[in-house]
Motif scaffolding. Structure first.
Motif, PDB file in Angstrom:
ATOM      1  N   ALA A 221       0.643  -1.212  -0.020  1.00  0.00           N
ATOM      2  CA  ALA A 221      -0.093   0.280   0.293  1.00  0.00           C
ATOM      3  C   ALA A 221       1.042   1.084  -0.080  1.00  0.00           C
ATOM      4  O   ALA A 221       0.366   2.574   0.153  1.00  0.00           O
ATOM      5  N   GLU A 222       2.115   0.977  -0.463  1.00  0.00           N
ATOM      6  CA  GLU A 222       2.900   2.200   0.128  1.00  0.00           C
ATOM      7  C   GLU A 222       2.814   3.142  -0.684  1.00  0.00           C
ATOM      8  O   GLU A 222       2.119   3.320  -2.067  1.00  0.00           O
ATOM      9  N   ASP A 223       2.232   4.827  -1.101  1.00  0.00           N
ATOM     10  CA  ASP A 223       1.568   5.546  -1.717  1.00  0.00           C
ATOM     11  C   ASP A 223       0.945   4.912  -2.977  1.00  0.00           C
ATOM     12  O   ASP A 223      -0.113   5.629  -3.547  1.00  0.00           O
ATOM     13  N   ALA A 224      -0.301   4.314  -2.117  1.00  0.00           N
ATOM     14  CA  ALA A 224      -1.886   3.549  -2.233  1.00  0.00           C
ATOM     15  C   ALA A 224      -2.487   4.798  -3.014  1.00  0.00           C
ATOM     16  O   ALA A 224      -2.561   5.664  -2.166  1.00  0.00           O
ATOM     17  N   ASP A 225      -3.511   4.928  -3.831  1.00  0.00           N
ATOM     18  CA  ASP A 225      -4.220   5.982  -3.702  1.00  0.00           C
ATOM     19  C   ASP A 225      -5.274   5.548  -3.433  1.00  0.00           C
ATOM     20  O   ASP A 225      -6.232   6.497  -3.362  1.00  0.00           O
ATOM     21  N   LEU A 226      -5.823   4.319  -3.611  1.00  0.00           N
ATOM     22  CA  LEU A 226      -6.604   3.941  -2.462  1.00  0.00           C
ATOM     23  C   LEU A 226      -6.298   2.685  -1.682  1.00  0.00           C
ATOM     24  O   LEU A 226      -6.789   1.375  -2.490  1.00  0.00           O
ATOM     25  N   LEU A 227      -6.404   2.231  -0.610  1.00  0.00           N
ATOM     26  CA  LEU A 227      -6.436   1.566   0.192  1.00  0.00           C
ATOM     27  C   LEU A 227      -7.964   0.824   0.620  1.00  0.00           C
ATOM     28  O   LEU A 227      -8.558   2.228   0.966  1.00  0.00           O
ATOM     29  N   ILE A 228      -8.325  -0.103   0.663  1.00  0.00           N
ATOM     30  CA  ILE A 228      -9.818  -0.799   0.898  1.00  0.00           C
ATOM     31  C   ILE A 228      -9.437  -1.690   2.014  1.00  0.00           C
ATOM     32  O   ILE A 228      -8.891  -2.650   1.708  1.00  0.00           O
ATOM     33  N   HIS A 229      -8.939  -1.295   3.301  1.00  0.00           N
ATOM     34  CA  HIS A 229      -8.433  -2.178   4.392  1.00  0.00           C
ATOM     35  C   HIS A 229     -10.237  -2.961   5.387  1.00  0.00           C
ATOM     36  O   HIS A 229     -11.116  -1.600   5.538  1.00  0.00           O
ATOM     37  N   ASP A 230     -10.062  -3.928   5.711  1.00  0.00           N
ATOM     38  CA  ASP A 230     -10.058  -4.606   6.955  1.00  0.00           C
ATOM     39  C   ASP A 230     -10.375  -3.364   8.372  1.00  0.00           C
ATOM     40  O   ASP A 230      -9.389  -2.762   9.031  1.00  0.00           O
ATOM     41  N   ALA A 231     -11.562  -3.337   8.777  1.00  0.00           N
ATOM     42  CA  ALA A 231     -11.847  -2.197  10.002  1.00  0.00           C
ATOM     43  C   ALA A 231     -13.218  -2.824  10.367  1.00  0.00           C
ATOM     44  O   ALA A 231     -13.837  -2.615  11.014  1.00  0.00           O
TER      45      ALA A 231
END
Length: 308
Positions: A221-231
């Motif tokens: 996810a380094e410098d990712a434009d969109l991170l969709i993460h478990d929360a």
């Protein structure tokens, strides 16, 4: 090139009236990629008008809330006279299990369905301008996440500078932009670096599926434009998150901050929170200065290029 994300299912293991189990559709300039296919995904696709013309399905793991929508989706595609092949990507070792699910309830699609196992670090698909790579995650199952990573794009062509150097308008412009030198009528050679800027980065989108916070996701996810993460949980259930191999919103925010991501979407929200995600948002925002949101089912977001 457009990139549009539709959140078909943003809930946890137990569906609610507001949140379906996990499923995310990414439309990258007409390539339609489905990440996980929780129960009821086909209805969500009808409800939110995405259609069924997808080419690839990426399964993070075989827990029911991520795959039980597959038999129904395949049957609906069959009823719609689909002929094109469908590719399914799963964690390596899960191929036979997903093949059994493909044929559950005596379902036998009339179109080709290809199942491929992928290991963390491998590219599931490689296209002309991007690839989708498997990412190691940390869940209580054989699981991977996925990173859609675009190639770098050509640098900007400086037309004004090219004309100053005597390059005539026409095919020589294209040759220079493609990285090839051109010779002018007087014998002068103009090189690409004189009129073309540095390469520009493409976009990166990361989908984690279910996971504890992990360094491999952070690296992807380094410098990712969109991170969709478990929360799945807020701080009040941190111990439960650790026990069940999920993340809290704060942990997702901390990871996004370390990765210097641009935007963070918090998903897989536990049904115990009902419709109230205020704690998720507040806690993630305390850890991460970028844009944080908890998408609703059916919400669609565009992912622009970094310089846009």
């Amino acid at each position: 090139m457009s990139m549009r994300v539709t959140f078909l299912g943003t809930g946890g293991s137990v569906p609610t009236t507001e949140r379906n189990p996990s499923s995310v559709l990414v439309n990258r300039d007409g390539d339609r990629l489905l990440f996980d296919v929780g129960e009821g995904t086909q209805r969500q696709m009808m409800r939110f008008g995405t259609g069924f013309t997808i080419s690839d399905v990426f399964v993070s793991h075989l827990h029911g809330d991520h795959v039980l929508g597959l038999p129904g989706l395949l049957q609906t595609m069959d009823f719609n006279d689909r002929e094109a092949a469908l590719s399914l990507y799963v964690p390596a070792g899960a191929e036979s299990d997903i093949e059994e699910l493909v044929h559950a309830a005596d379902t036998h699609p009339s179109f080709p369905v290809h199942v491929y196992g992928v290991c963390p670090g491998e590219a599931a698909i490689v296209r002309d301008e991007y690839e989708v790579r498997a990412v190691r995650t940390d869940h209580d199952a054989n699981a991977v996440g996925y990173a859609l990573v675009e190639d770098d794009r050509k640098g900007r062509f400086d037309r004004e500078r090219a004309e100053e150097l005597g390059v005539p308008v026409g095919p020589k412009f294209s040759r220079l932009h493609e990285g090839k030198p051109v010779e002018l009528d007087d014998g002068t050679v103009v090189r690409p670096e004189q009129v073309v800027g540095d390469a520009r980065p493409g976009r990166t989108l990361v989908y984690t599926g279910d996971t504890r916070p992990t360094e491999t996701v952070e690296a992807a996810a380094e410098d990712a434009d969109l991170l969709i993460h478990d929360a799945t949980f807020a701080d009040d259930w941190t111990d439960r998150a650790t026990e069940t191999a999920h993340s809290t919103a704060r942990q997702a925010g901390e990871l996004a901050a370390r990765a210097d991501a641009e935007r963070l979407a918090l998903t897989h929200i536990s049904s115990r929170y009902g419709g109230d995600v205020s704690d998720h948002l507040a806690e993630a925002r305390e850890a991460f200065d970028g844009e944080v949101f908890v998408p609703d089912d059916g919400e669609t977001v565009d992912v622009p290029y970094p310089e846009a």
